[in-house]
Each structure stands twice: as structure tokens, then as C-alpha cells.
Design an enzyme around this catalytic site. Structure first.
Site, short mmCIF file in Angstrom:
data_model
loop_
_atom_site.label_atom_id
_atom_site.label_comp_id
_atom_site.label_asym_id
_atom_site.label_seq_id
_atom_site.Cartn_x
_atom_site.Cartn_y
_atom_site.Cartn_z
N HIS A 25 52.81 -25.80 -74.99
CA HIS A 25 53.60 -24.78 -74.26
C HIS A 25 54.03 -23.63 -75.15
O HIS A 25 54.51 -22.61 -74.64
CB HIS A 25 54.86 -25.41 -73.64
CG HIS A 25 54.57 -26.40 -72.55
ND1 HIS A 25 53.77 -26.11 -71.47
CD2 HIS A 25 54.97 -27.69 -72.39
CE1 HIS A 25 53.70 -27.19 -70.68
NE2 HIS A 25 54.40 -28.15 -71.23
N ASP A 65 46.94 -33.23 -70.58
CA ASP A 65 48.37 -33.40 -70.32
C ASP A 65 48.65 -33.01 -68.86
O ASP A 65 47.95 -32.17 -68.29
CB ASP A 65 49.14 -32.46 -71.26
CG ASP A 65 50.65 -32.69 -71.25
OD1 ASP A 65 51.15 -33.35 -72.18
OD2 ASP A 65 51.32 -32.20 -70.32
N HIS A 79 50.96 -31.29 -67.69
CA HIS A 79 51.46 -29.91 -67.61
C HIS A 79 50.39 -28.93 -68.10
O HIS A 79 49.62 -29.26 -69.01
CB HIS A 79 52.72 -29.74 -68.46
CG HIS A 79 53.83 -30.68 -68.09
ND1 HIS A 79 54.04 -31.87 -68.76
CD2 HIS A 79 54.77 -30.60 -67.11
CE1 HIS A 79 55.09 -32.49 -68.19
NE2 HIS A 79 55.53 -31.74 -67.19
N ASP A 97 51.18 -37.87 -69.97
CA ASP A 97 52.22 -37.85 -68.93
C ASP A 97 51.65 -37.71 -67.52
O ASP A 97 52.41 -37.61 -66.56
CB ASP A 97 53.26 -36.75 -69.22
CG ASP A 97 52.64 -35.46 -69.71
OD1 ASP A 97 51.40 -35.32 -69.69
OD2 ASP A 97 53.41 -34.56 -70.14
ZN ZN Z 1 53.27 -32.62 -70.54
#
Ligand code: ZN
Length: 309
Positions: A125, A162, A164, A246
Site C-alpha cells: 500500500h 493479497d 487488498h 488475508d
Molecule cells: Zn491485505
């Protein structure tokens, strides 16, 4: 050939606070799982610190200076609601980025086919000039640019499973046709980026979105239908994996329904593509994964596949 495992005890000393899901116990869970006898053949190495020179290939120098200067001597300092510095955070972030560079060096030197970096904080991120989403330096992007700058790998791919979207990696790669970023992620979900229409300067970005509650079939179909063909067309000289776990069904931060076997499958498929495209060269790094048991089992499954490559 060998699989390398990079980590460093400094990665346990970044402590964003008691209730924070990105907790030091994550690394302990992963390393405990990888201490089982079946992983005896892993060659374990301490991650060196990344140099400022390595990090400023991704992040402007003022960002690096300000981030390291913001690390508190005691207590904690929040950069935003969930990205929090503790006294050990600067060292951990430097070791995390350094792990990627060292792993790239070792794989390029032929010391191993592949490597896994068990590090935190995660990085995908972190945008060039913005820490966010638990991430300080974008370690996987630092590793990618290191491979290019030092080893003359021309075309570098990052595959991110991931849950995200890796907005930071996408932002770093967007304008460079020789850098490829592909992500499977839940949508809607933090950080809100990663729509399929986001394609980069030369269709060098590939986003495959999964609705909440999607499971193995949707995940595998998305990789088969869009990510793997795009990666194969890109024809990378080096592949990095942003391995967040995740999207697992037990993870508390999202709603996908993956199981360990999905990570085995995805890893094996990536190994097969890497074998054809770039002599099997893969460096994988830990991103998210917040259920400690699922994280331990999933990362063990991923590393088991890397070792069997
Ligand atoms: Zn994540």
C-alpha cells in the site's frame, strides 16, 4: 535447488499497538510454522538493511528522510488512523526492503531458484510519497527496481494475491511499460483502487476483482482468465510475488473464502510460468494475513511449493 528464507528479528520490533491486526506475532507465527522439520532444507538468512540508495529508486529522498525522522524514541506516532510507528519501525522497514534486495541478489547469483521474505511491515500500500495501510516502504517495488538497476533484468513482474489491492505498487509501476503489476483482490474493500479499467501506461497493470465471499473457483478463474495470460504475454525476466494471505476464509479483515490449497495452486502455476519465462526466478514476500493460524498454514503451504519447484 535451495529455497532461501530471509527474515530479521527487527521485524518483530515494529509494534503498532496491542489491538492492531498487523502485530509482531504474525512473524512469529510464520517462522514457527517454518521451523517444522519438513522445512529443514530452507537456507535461512538475516535480512540486511536496505540502503537509502535502494529505497529512493521507489520513494523520493525527502519521503525516506521524513519517515525515518518521524520514528519515535518512545511511545507511538500515527501517520494515519492505522499506519503507526513505534521505536522499532524504522529498522524493521529497512530490513523488510533489504530482504527483497538481498533475495533478488541471491537468486540472480544462482544461489537458489527462489526465496521467501518473512518480513513486516508489509509494503504494497505504500505509495512513492505516502505511507498507508500499515505500509511504510514498498519493499516489493524496491526489490523490483533493484533487480533492474543492479542485475539488468529488463522486464519485472509483481503478482499480488493479497486480498487488498496493492495501490502503492500499482502507482510505482503505472508509467513504466517494463514493469508489470497484477492483482487479485476483493472489491469493494480498502483501499478502493484496483478497478479492471486501471491498466497503466501500456496495459502493464492487470486488476482482477473478486466480490465479497468469492472462493477458490472465482480466485482460480480470475488468475486463469486474466492474470496468467497477461503475465505470460509480458514475458518477465524476473517475477516477484506479493504474498498476502488475508484472502483466506478465516481472515478477519476481509470476506474471501480461500484455503491453503489455493495458495499451493497459485504458487505452482506461477512457478510454471517463471520456469518458461525466466528460468524459474521468483522472490516472494509476505504482505497481509491477520488470522495467525491461517497465516501460518498458508505461508507454510506457499513455501512448501517454492521448495518443491
Ligand atoms: Zn491485505
Amino acid at each position: 535447488m535451495t529455497t532461501l528464507l530471509y527474515s530479521h528479528e527487527a521485524c518483530v520490533r515494529h509494534d503498532p499497538g496491542e489491538m492492531h491486526p498487523e502485530c509482531p506475532a504474525r512473524i512469529e507465527a510464520v517462522l514457527t510454522a517454518l521451523a517444522a522439520p519438513e522445512f529443514d532444507a530452507l537456507e535461512r538468512r538475516d535480512a540486511p538493511r536496505a540502503s537509502v540508495e535502494q529505497i529512493i529508486r521507489v520513494h523520493p529522498q525527502p519521503y525516506v528522510d521524513q519517515l525515518l525522522a518521524a520514528v519515535p524514541e518512545s511511545g507511538r506516532r500515527g501517520l494515519d488512523g492505522d499506519t503507526i510507528l513505534s521505536p522499532g519501525s524504522g529498522e524493521a522497514a529497512l530490513r523488510a526492503a533489504g530482504a527483497l534486495c538481498a533475495a533478488v541478489d541471491a537468486v540472480m547469483a544462482g544461489e537458489a531458484d527462489n526465496a521467501f521474505c518473512a518480513i513486516r511491515p508489509p509494503g504494497h500500500h505504500a505509495e512513492p510519497d505516502q505511507a498507508m495501510g500499515f505500509c511504510l516502504f514498498n519493499s516489493v517495488a524496491v526489490g523490483a527496481l533493484h533487480a533492474r538497476e543492479v542485475h539488468r533484468c529488463h522486464r519485472i513482474a509483481v503478482i499480488d494475491f493479497d486480498v487488498h489491492h496493492g495501490n502503492g505498487t500499482q502507482a510505482s509501476f503505472w508509467n513504466d511499460p517494463d514493469l508489470f503489476y497484477a492483482s487479485t483482490h476483493q472489491s469493494p474493500l480498502y483501499p478502493g483502487t484496483g478497478a479492471p479499467q486501471e491498466r497503466g501506461v501500456s496495459t502493464n497493470i492487470c486488476n482482477a476483482v473478486l466480490p465479497p465471499n468469492a472462493g477458490s473457483e472465482e480466485f482460480r478463474n480470475a488468475l486463469r482468465a486474466s492474470v496468467f495470460p497477461a503475465l505470460t504475454r509480458f514475458d518477465p525476466d524476473f517475477i516477484l510475488i506479493s504474498a498476502g494471505f488475508d484472502a483466506h476464509k478465516d481472515d478477519p479483515l476481509a470476506n474471501l473464502q480461500l484455503v491453503e490449497e489455493d495458495y499451493v495452486w497459485a504458487t505452482n502455476e506461477l512457478i510454471a510460468i517463471a520456469r518458461h519465462a525466466c528460468g524459474g526466478k521468483i522472490v516472494s514476500t509476505l504482505e497481509g494475513g491477520y488470522d495467525l493460524s491461517a497465516l501460518a498454514r498458508s505461508s507454510a503451504a506457499h513455501v512448501r511449493s517454492l521448495m518443491a519447484a
